[in-house]
Structure formats: structure tokens, C-alpha cells
Scaffold this motif. Structure first.
Motif, mmCIF file in Angstrom:
data_model
loop_
_atom_site.group_PDB
_atom_site.id
_atom_site.type_symbol
_atom_site.label_atom_id
_atom_site.label_comp_id
_atom_site.label_asym_id
_atom_site.label_seq_id
_atom_site.Cartn_x
_atom_site.Cartn_y
_atom_site.Cartn_z
ATOM 1 N N ALA A 203 0.842 -1.195 0.000
ATOM 2 C CA ALA A 203 0.000 0.000 0.000
ATOM 3 C C ALA A 203 0.875 1.241 0.000
ATOM 4 N N GLY A 204 0.294 2.364 -0.375
ATOM 5 C CA GLY A 204 1.001 3.636 -0.358
ATOM 6 C C GLY A 204 0.861 4.360 -1.684
ATOM 7 N N GLU A 205 0.703 5.658 -1.609
ATOM 8 C CA GLU A 205 0.540 6.462 -2.816
ATOM 9 C C GLU A 205 1.864 6.834 -3.462
ATOM 10 N N ASN A 206 2.956 6.632 -2.751
ATOM 11 C CA ASN A 206 4.262 7.075 -3.251
ATOM 12 C C ASN A 206 5.171 5.911 -3.617
ATOM 13 N N VAL A 207 4.625 4.716 -3.832
ATOM 14 C CA VAL A 207 5.448 3.527 -4.051
ATOM 15 C C VAL A 207 5.249 2.980 -5.461
ATOM 16 N N MET A 208 6.306 2.296 -5.960
ATOM 17 C CA MET A 208 6.248 1.627 -7.252
ATOM 18 C C MET A 208 7.144 0.401 -7.193
ATOM 19 N N GLU B 8 14.162 4.626 -17.943
ATOM 20 C CA GLU B 8 12.934 5.041 -18.594
ATOM 21 C C GLU B 8 11.715 4.676 -17.749
ATOM 22 N N ALA B 9 11.796 3.519 -17.073
ATOM 23 C CA ALA B 9 10.676 3.097 -16.197
ATOM 24 C C ALA B 9 10.508 4.085 -15.041
ATOM 25 N N VAL B 10 11.629 4.521 -14.472
ATOM 26 C CA VAL B 10 11.560 5.497 -13.367
ATOM 27 C C VAL B 10 10.977 6.813 -13.883
ATOM 28 N N SER B 11 11.435 7.251 -15.037
ATOM 29 C CA SER B 11 10.926 8.511 -15.602
ATOM 30 C C SER B 11 9.440 8.436 -15.869
ATOM 31 N N GLY B 12 8.989 7.298 -16.411
ATOM 32 C CA GLY B 12 7.569 7.137 -16.672
ATOM 33 C C GLY B 12 6.754 7.171 -15.409
ATOM 34 N N TRP B 13 7.257 6.521 -14.368
ATOM 35 C CA TRP B 13 6.551 6.527 -13.077
ATOM 36 C C TRP B 13 6.449 7.929 -12.507
ATOM 37 N N LEU B 14 7.525 8.721 -12.670
ATOM 38 C CA LEU B 14 7.538 10.079 -12.142
ATOM 39 C C LEU B 14 6.786 11.060 -13.055
ATOM 40 N N GLY B 15 6.392 10.581 -14.223
ATOM 41 C CA GLY B 15 5.657 11.450 -15.142
ATOM 42 C C GLY B 15 6.544 12.444 -15.867
ATOM 43 N N LEU B 16 7.810 12.099 -16.068
ATOM 44 C CA LEU B 16 8.746 13.026 -16.742
ATOM 45 C C LEU B 16 8.641 12.892 -18.253
#
Length: 497
Positions: free
Chosen positions: A184-189, A489-497
Motif C-alpha cells: 500500500a502507499g501512494e508514493n510507491v512503485m 525510462e521506467a523510473v521517468s515514466g513513473w515520475l511522469g517526466l
């Protein structure tokens, strides 16, 4: 106390800066400029306190940016009774006349990583304030199984932080995987990384050393940090539980003040046993440090021969948290054994990067072998250790602890060393019920994970931890897979960059 990089002794930062950075910009790992010393009388005083008091005593000597009041607050919250049993935060259980099990799995994720990763969020967020950083910290983690869940649990919904975990697809137990994918958590991936742990770990390291990417993130209000044991803030809390184990043995009358103890640690990334090494060199009476490996025995071969060679087959074993061929924390030990000569250390690391191996000189090997012994156990030996220990003592080991027990018994038989010994038990046996159940009770591992948990609880007479049994009612949130080359790229996509 300042911290220096293993690859550039002239690069000095504060403790808070080291915790925020995680990894040095030159790719090195941070180490204290010197190790604090604890007298025997100070250790005896620690024995009169509980675990929290011992942790504060140790941390305050390493993290001099923090006041004792700050550390006391963070420790009390990290090891609160609702997270750790108040009378058994890190209990020491006799196994036989000489050996004792240091149980490090009573935290919220049932693994030893909880000791560091329940505390790190407090240390990291405070370090951000102390360094004047107002950016959102992005925690990147590569995990072989236990670190991922412990980091997710520690950082979930922490203000000013986001956390992204990469685990090797198919390289953890199913229970370990479910612990992460249901977080759970809104800030996790969470991502499943194709390949093995080393592939995931190398992918994370590439992101950390990509300066252009760091600048891009900074422009968007983010700063990268790590919750792996490359981060000093992850490693230093582990030193405390070796001091605590010694105190527990003193209080139980199993040793007298000043008596040496040996320490046996099942390890793949070398962080947990390195914490014991630091405890020893801070004054804790420790004799031999015994490094226990599974079939991926790159560390055993290194300690035996002086050659570190990752050019070998990689095996998926029943002790998956040790399925590692690139042991990152070994760099810290090598730096110290080389007399803090960063040029020599860089030569080893460059050779490892280019050829996959290096060989230390005879002087370094002699220093290494004077402190460390090593051994390994394959899956068959691991299962036999689980069976034998349970039949002889009624004690139920997980697969990683069983590797350590097997190696300890081999070491004691070969050397005749009867020194009182602490064996680090790193995970609950219920995390690996599919391996523990047939080994201890001769029962086939039939049925799903939760049926196995229930059967192990029934046969052992021990309740399955609620943190594991409760996974049955949770929905998987994270199912994406990623190639290691595309992790950035996966991190960037998660962060919405």
C-alpha cells in the motif's frame, strides 16, 4: 564525523550528506573517516539498557550531525512495540552449548532489513532538512527479496519521498514477491526486472552515476537516494544489533565481559557481515567472522583464494536473498584492508567492471583471512541443516539461517574452535515455507502459499506471522516488468517526466 568515498579519499561529506547521497558521485561508497571506539565498561553499561538504548549509544557515535535527543526519538518510533515485540526486538536464543541464534526477523516484514529500513526514513528526511534540500527524494532500490519489502514498508506515504523497487523476475520466493506487489502507499512503485539481482543492482547503479539524469531530475524537483546497503544510513543501524547480541549474552551469563564471540552471517551482498566487522573494530570483543554463502559462493572463493570472480554460473536457490554474484559492500572492506588507498581500490573495481574479476595482493589476503573464515552450503545441505536442527533442538530455521548453521558446524568441526558463537538469523521460516516444510517435516510442498503457511504453523506449533498470512487478502497492485537497460525510462515514466 566526516565521511569519505572509497574511490576518492579527498571527497568528504557530513553524515547527513552521505545519507542523502547514498552513493558518492564517483561511484564509491561512503565510510566514516575513522571508527569510534567503545570501551568494555561502555558495553557493560549498554547491557543494562534495552535495545533502543543500545541503538542510540551506537548511532550517536557515528551520526554526529544528529543530537542524542533526535536519535532517541527516531529509534523509539522505528522500534516501537507495534512494529517489534517490546521484550524481543533482537532476542538471542541458545542453539547448543556454544552457538546462539540472533533472531533478526521480528519486525514488520519478518526479515533483518527491518532494523535499518524502519529507521532510515527518519534519518533520511532529517538529513534532507539538515542539508537544506527542499526536493522530493526518490528512493531507488534493487532487491534480492527482503530489502524491497522492508524499504517499501518503511517509506510508504512518507512525506517528501517516493520509492521505486526493482526485484529479479522469478528470483524471489512467492511470499517475498507478494509482500512487494501488494504494498500500500501512494508514493510507491514496484517493477519485476528481467534477469537476476545483479542485473537489477547494476541497473540502479547506472542510474545513480548518470549525472545528466540527476540534473534532469533536479530540474523537476527530485533528488535520487538509495535504501540499499550502499547507503551508509542503511548499514549503520545494523552495527547496533551485534552490540546488542553481546549484551544479551552477558545478561544471560553465557559469557563474561571481555570474552570474545565469533559471528556467523549468511550473506550475499556482504552488508550484514560488514556491520559485524565494524562492530569488532569499534571495540566489540569479536573473534572470527564466518561468511556463509549458498551455491552462489563467490564470497567463499574470494576469502579462500584472494580472487573475486563473478564469471561463473548463477544459481537460483532456496535461499534467494543470497543469490548474488556482485557483492557491493565488499568494496568498503577492501578499501580498509588496502590501508584506505583509493588508487588501489579503484584498480580492483575497474578490473571487476572490465573483466569480471580481480585478485588482491598477498598482504591484503593475509589481513582478510586473519579476520574472516568462509564456507558454503548448497540446497541439499541447507535442507539437511533445517531437518537436523529441528530434530535435535526443536528450533525451526529459515533457509538462509540454515546455510549459516551448516557453515558454522563445518567450521567448528574443521577448526575445533569452541568460542561462543552468534549466528545471524535473517528471516522468518514462514517466508520460505515451501522449502522449510519438506526439509523439517518431510511433507511435500503441495498447495498454495497460504496452505503451506497454515501447514507449517500446524506442524511446528508456531503461529504464522500476521504480516505474511494477511497477504492472502490483499490485491496485487504492481505487475509490470522491465528490462534492466530500460530501468531509467521506467523510473521517468513513473515520475511522469
Amino acid at each position: 564525523m566526516d565521511y569519505i568515498s572509497t574511490r576518492d579519499s579527498g571527497h568528504r561529506v557530513s553524515a547527513a550528506q552521505a545519507i542523502v547521497s547514498g552513493l558518492s558521485p564517483d561511484g564509491g561508497l561512503f565510510l566514516p573517516e575513522s571508527l569510534p571506539q567503545f570501551s568494555l565498561s561502555e558495553i557493560e553499561t549498554m547491557a543494562k539498557t534495552g535495545y533502543a538504548g543500545r541503538a542510540v549509544a551506537v548511532l550517536s557515535r557515528f551520526l554526529t550531525d544528529f543530537s542524542e535527543d533526535e536519535l532517541r526519538e527516531y529509534v523509539s518510533r522505528a522500534y516501537a512495540p507495534e512494529k517489534f515485540p517490546p521484550k524481543a526486538v533482537a532476542p538471542v536464543v541458545p542453539l547448543d552449548e556454544n552457538a546462539h541464534i540472533l533472531e533478526l526477523f521480528h519486525g514488520p516484514t519478518c526479515a533483518f532489513k527491518d532494523f535499518a529500513l524502519q529507521l532510515l526514513p527518519f534519518l533520511l528526511t532529517a538529513s534532507l532538512r539538515k542539508t537544506g534540500c527542499d526536493k522530493t527524494v526518490v528512493i531507488l532500490v534493487a532487491t534480492s527479496g527482503d530489502t524491497g519489502k522492508a524499504a517499501l514498508e518503511g517509506f510508504a506515504d512518507v512525506p517528501g519521498a517516493k520509492i521505486c523497487v526493482f526485484y529479479p523476475d522469478g528470483g524471489t520466493s512467492n511470499i517475498q514477491r507478494l509482500q512487494m506487489t501488494t504494498q500500500a502507499g501512494e508514493n510507491v512503485m514496484v517493477f519485476a526486472a528481467e534477469g537476476n539481482f545483479d542485473d537489477a543492482q547494476n541497473g540502479v547503479k547506472r542510474i545513480f552515476t548518470d549525472r545528466a539524469y540527476a540534473e534532469e531530475l533536479a530540474g523537476k524537483g527530485y533528488i535520487l537516494s538509495s535504501a540499499n546497503s550502499i547507503n551508509w544510513g542503511r548499514l549503520v543501524p545494523q552495527i547496533a544489533y551485534y552490540f546488542s547480541a553481546y549484551c544479551e549474552l552477558l545478561n544471560a551469563g553465557r559469557i563474561k565481559p571481555g570474552d570474545p564471540v565469533n559471528v556467523v552471517v549468511p550473506t550475499g551482498n556482504f552488508g550484514n557481515i560488514l556491520a559485524a566487522y565494524f562492530a569488532k573494530h569499534c571495540g566489540l570483543p569479536v573473534g572470527k567472522l564466518v561468511c556463509a554463502s549458498n551455491r552462489n559462493n563467490v564470497l567463499t572463493d574470494f576469502i579462500t583464494t584472494g580472487t573475486y570472480d563473478r564469471n561463473r554460473g548463477f544459481y537460483v536457490t532456496t535461499s534467494p536473498s543470497m543469490d548474488i554474484l556482485i557483492s557491493s559492500n565488499l568494496e568498503r572492506l577492501l578499501y580498509l584492508l588496502c590501508g584506505r588507498d583509493d588508487k588501489v581500490l579503484r584498480g580492483y573495481m575497474e578490473a571487476l567492471a572490465k573483466t569480471g574479476k580481480y585478485t588482491v595482493g598477498p598482504d591484503v589476503l593475509a589481513k582478510l583471512q586473519s579476520e574472516f573464515a568462509a564456507g558454503c552450503a548448497d540446497d541439499a545441505a541447507t535442507a539437511a541443516a533445517i531437518r537436523d536442527v529441528y530434530r535435535e533442538t526443536g528450533y525451526l530455521c529459515d533457509t538462509h539461517t540454515a546455510v549459516a548453521v551448516n557453515v558454522y558446524r563445518d567450521y567448528a568441526a574443521k577448526t575445533g574452535d569452541r568460542t561462543p558463537t552468534v549466528i545471524a538469523s535473517t528471516a522468518s521460516p514462514f517466508k520460505f515455507a515451501n522449502s522449510v516444510l519438506p526439509a523439517a517435516f518431510g511433507r511435500a510442498a503441495d498447495g498454495g502459499d497460504f496452505a503451506l503457511l497454515a501447514k507449517l504453523a500446524e506442524l511446528s506449533g508456531q503461529p504464522a506471522p500476521r504480516a505474511l498470512a494477511g497477504l492472502q487478502d490483499k490485491t496485487e497492485r504492481f505487475t509490470a516488468k522491465v528490462e534492466p537497460a530500460k530501468m531509467k525510462e521506467a523510473v521517468s515514466g513513473w515520475l511522469g517526466l
